[in-house]
Design an enzyme around this catalytic site. Structure first.
Site, PDB file in Angstrom:
ATOM      1  N   ASN A  92      -5.461  11.377   0.966  1.00  0.00           N
ATOM      2  CA  ASN A  92      -5.493  11.870  -0.412  1.00  0.00           C
ATOM      3  C   ASN A  92      -5.708  13.394  -0.442  1.00  0.00           C
ATOM      4  OD1 ASN A  92      -5.717  11.761  -3.343  1.00  0.00           O
ATOM      5  ND2 ASN A  92      -6.182   9.600  -3.065  1.00  0.00           N
ATOM      6  N   ARG A  93      -6.105  13.891  -1.617  1.00  0.00           N
ATOM      7  CA  ARG A  93      -6.098  15.349  -1.798  1.00  0.00           C
ATOM      8  C   ARG A  93      -7.470  15.967  -1.576  1.00  0.00           C
ATOM      9  NH1 ARG A  93      -2.346  12.988  -5.108  1.00  0.00           N
ATOM     10  NH2 ARG A  93      -0.268  13.843  -4.794  1.00  0.00           N
ATOM     11  N   HIS A 118      -3.195  14.204   2.379  1.00  0.00           N
ATOM     12  CA  HIS A 118      -3.057  13.289   3.517  1.00  0.00           C
ATOM     13  C   HIS A 118      -3.184  13.971   4.881  1.00  0.00           C
ATOM     14  CE1 HIS A 118      -2.424  10.106   0.792  1.00  0.00           C
ATOM     15  NE2 HIS A 118      -1.122  10.190   0.626  1.00  0.00           N
ATOM     16  N   HIS A 194      -0.668   3.403   4.221  1.00  0.00           N
ATOM     17  CA  HIS A 194       0.169   3.845   3.105  1.00  0.00           C
ATOM     18  C   HIS A 194       1.495   3.066   2.989  1.00  0.00           C
ATOM     19  CE1 HIS A 194       1.574   6.432  -0.021  1.00  0.00           C
ATOM     20  NE2 HIS A 194       0.718   7.408   0.209  1.00  0.00           N
ATOM     21  N   SER A 195       1.421   1.748   3.078  1.00  0.00           N
ATOM     22  CA  SER A 195       2.644   0.959   2.897  1.00  0.00           C
ATOM     23  C   SER A 195       3.068   0.924   1.434  1.00  0.00           C
ATOM     24  CB  SER A 195       2.456  -0.467   3.419  1.00  0.00           C
ATOM     25  OG  SER A 195       2.549  -0.464   4.822  1.00  0.00           O
ATOM     26  N   TYR A 196       4.377   0.897   1.234  1.00  0.00           N
ATOM     27  CA  TYR A 196       4.980   0.794  -0.102  1.00  0.00           C
ATOM     28  C   TYR A 196       5.459  -0.642  -0.263  1.00  0.00           C
ATOM     29  CZ  TYR A 196       5.280   5.899  -0.785  1.00  0.00           C
ATOM     30  OH  TYR A 196       5.014   7.227  -0.973  1.00  0.00           O
ATOM     31  N   ASP A 263      -1.030   7.294 -10.330  1.00  0.00           N
ATOM     32  CA  ASP A 263      -1.408   7.920  -9.060  1.00  0.00           C
ATOM     33  C   ASP A 263      -2.882   8.255  -9.186  1.00  0.00           C
ATOM     34  OD1 ASP A 263      -1.425   9.063  -6.590  1.00  0.00           O
ATOM     35  OD2 ASP A 263       0.020  10.652  -7.036  1.00  0.00           O
ATOM     36  N   GLN A 301      -6.409   3.821  -4.073  1.00  0.00           N
ATOM     37  CA  GLN A 301      -5.452   4.638  -4.808  1.00  0.00           C
ATOM     38  C   GLN A 301      -4.289   3.747  -5.207  1.00  0.00           C
ATOM     39  OE1 GLN A 301      -6.031   8.026  -5.262  1.00  0.00           O
ATOM     40  NE2 GLN A 301      -4.106   8.653  -6.200  1.00  0.00           N
ATOM     41  N   GLU A 327      -3.736   1.923  -1.631  1.00  0.00           N
ATOM     42  CA  GLU A 327      -4.311   2.575  -0.454  1.00  0.00           C
ATOM     43  C   GLU A 327      -5.832   2.547  -0.567  1.00  0.00           C
ATOM     44  OE1 GLU A 327      -2.559   6.626  -0.624  1.00  0.00           O
ATOM     45  OE2 GLU A 327      -1.296   5.667  -2.100  1.00  0.00           O
TER      46      GLU A 327
END
Ligand SMILES: *[C@@H]1O[C@H](CO)[C@@H](O)[C@H](O)[C@H]1NC(C)=O
Ligand SMILES: *[C@@H]1O[C@H](CO)[C@@H](O)[C@H](O)[C@H]1NC(C)=O
Ligand SMILES: *[C@@H]1O[C@H](CO)[C@@H](O)[C@H](O)[C@H]1NC(C)=O
Ligand SMILES: *[C@@H]1O[C@H](CO)[C@@H](O)[C@H](O)[C@H]1NC(C)=O
Length: 363
Positions: A92-93, A118, A194-196, A263, A301, A327
């Site tokens: 993340n940020r 990330h 981080h799977s979609y 997000d 997330q 996530e």
């Protein structure tokens, strides 16, 4: 909320195996490795320790691959979406790409404007990991990969050795165990998978008709650059309220900025830093597939693929909302918010982050 992230049931994989016979290799040292249990199979590449595919049946027994990705490792090297990756050292940020720990300010490599996303330009997702152990089939198919991040990498203090174990447990359970150790200095560590996910199949279109439930009563609010403000606010009476199952396209339309999408980090209810807690349930009506996620991390997330725009497996065009990410992780930008659960790992202390995906179908 406790800052301790550990779980007794996280087992240590001690066996060291020879992988050459099992993995199909390309690009000198990079390969794709399968773990398989009946008609349930997962492929992983050691490039970024990424999940490449997850194949399992729908309510009619028809198999599909339910994660976004690419056909070749070369394309993963070009990827800016973090498809399937383990992201780190800090997911993340991080606002302003800096933080102060015990009086020392660390300037990190910014890779999203003036912020870090990330773990920086390469982070843990754009580097080769080492395959420690791979059992393709048998009673507990699994693969363990490790990565040694050196002192100063992307600006972070100290050496960190990270590992992830993907394991298939019958019936249709995928376990993800992320571990890390700080070798010489205290450092932030916050890994995320981080799977979609698109339970209808990676090439089935958007996830807006999926039903989503998130076991969280609060979110951490963000500013215009998606950097946390430090506030933890109730989801009640906001479009972020998924405490009861909701079709995603309802609330997505009510978001302040139209239908760009979610997000945002949720604070998982009842997190105690130790036990696995229910995080989310996703249901795809058409295929009947259900994914239940539990984890021992304080946050999750929710990302609805707002910026996805790429050509993926089989030449399929992945567009906005083609998948969703759940996530689990520590709260974003924790290093700059003392009221968030700490993500600092001191030498000699173990970081353990476990996720359990349970798949099923309903008619
Ligand atoms: C890498 O990305 C660029 C820009 O999106 C694209 O033109 C190129 O074809 C990609 N290369 C591979 C191997 O996918
Ligand atoms: C910060 O410094 C104090 C005093 O030197 C030390 O006891 C403590 O362990 C340090 N904390 C971290 C996170 O390094
Ligand atoms: C909506 O988007 C605009 C432009 O990106 C941004 O300036 C604004 O802060 C956003 N508002 C919210 C509530 O996210
Ligand atoms: C998606 O990418 C293509 C090719 O790079 C570009 O032409 C198009 O404008 C992009 N679409 C969006 C919505 O960003």
């Amino acid at each position: 909320m406790s800052s301790k992230i550990s779980l007794v049931s996280c087992l240590i994989v001690l066996a060291f195996g020879v992988v050459l016979a099992n993995g199909s290799r390309e690009n000198g040292g990079l390969g794709i490795y399968e773990i398989k249990s009946g008609d349930f199979s997962v492929k992983v590449t050691n490039y970024g320790a990424r999940i490449v595919s997850v194949v399992l049946p729908d309510k009619h027994g028809k198999l599909a691959d339910i994660v976004l990705g690419y056909d070749t490792i070369k394309e993963y090297m070009n990827d800016s979406s973090y498809f399937g990756a383990i992201v780190g050292r800090v997911a993340n940020r991080i606002g302003g790409a800096k933080f102060t720990l015990n009086g020392t300010t660390y300037k990190l490599d910014a890779n999203e404007g003036s912020n870090m996303l990330h773990g920086g330009k390469k982070g843990f997702s754009q580097v080769p990991w080492k395959v420690l152990n791979h059992r393709k089939t048998g009673r507990s198919p699994s693969i363990t990969l490790t990565y040694h991040s050196v002192n100063g990498e992307e600006g972070f203090p100290g050496d960190v050795v990270a590992s992830v174990t993907y394991a298939l447990l019958k019936p249709y359970k995928l376990s993800v165990k992320m571990k890390a150790k700080a070798l010489n200095k205290a450092t932030p560590v916050n890994l995320a998978q981080h799977s979609y996910w698109n339970l209808g199949g990676h090439n089935s279109g958007d996830i807006l008709s999926d039903e989503l439930q998130i076991f969280a009563s609060h979110i951490t609010t963000v500013d215009d650059h998606l950097i946390p403000t430090g506030k933890i606010v109730p989801v009640k009476n906001t479009p972020y309220d998924f405490r009861k199952p909701l079709v995603i396209k309802g609330p997505i339309k009510q978001l302040p900025n139209g239908s760009i999408g979610f997000d945002i980090n949720y604070a998982v209810d009842g997190h105690d830093g130790l036990k696995m807690k229910p995080v989310a349930v996703v249901y795809n009506k058409k295929s009947g597939r259900v994914m239940k996620l539990s984890a021992n991390a304080p946050g999750v997330q929710l990302y609805t693929g707002n910026f996805v725009n790429t050509t993926g497996k089989g030449g399929f065009a992945y567009k906005t909302h083609a998948a969703l990410c759940l996530e689990t992780q520590g709260f974003p930008d924790s290093v700059n918010h003392p009221n968030f659960p700490s993500v600092i790992v001191a030498p000699g202390k173990a970081y353990e982050h476990c996720m359990m995906f349970t798949f099923s179908t309903k008619k």
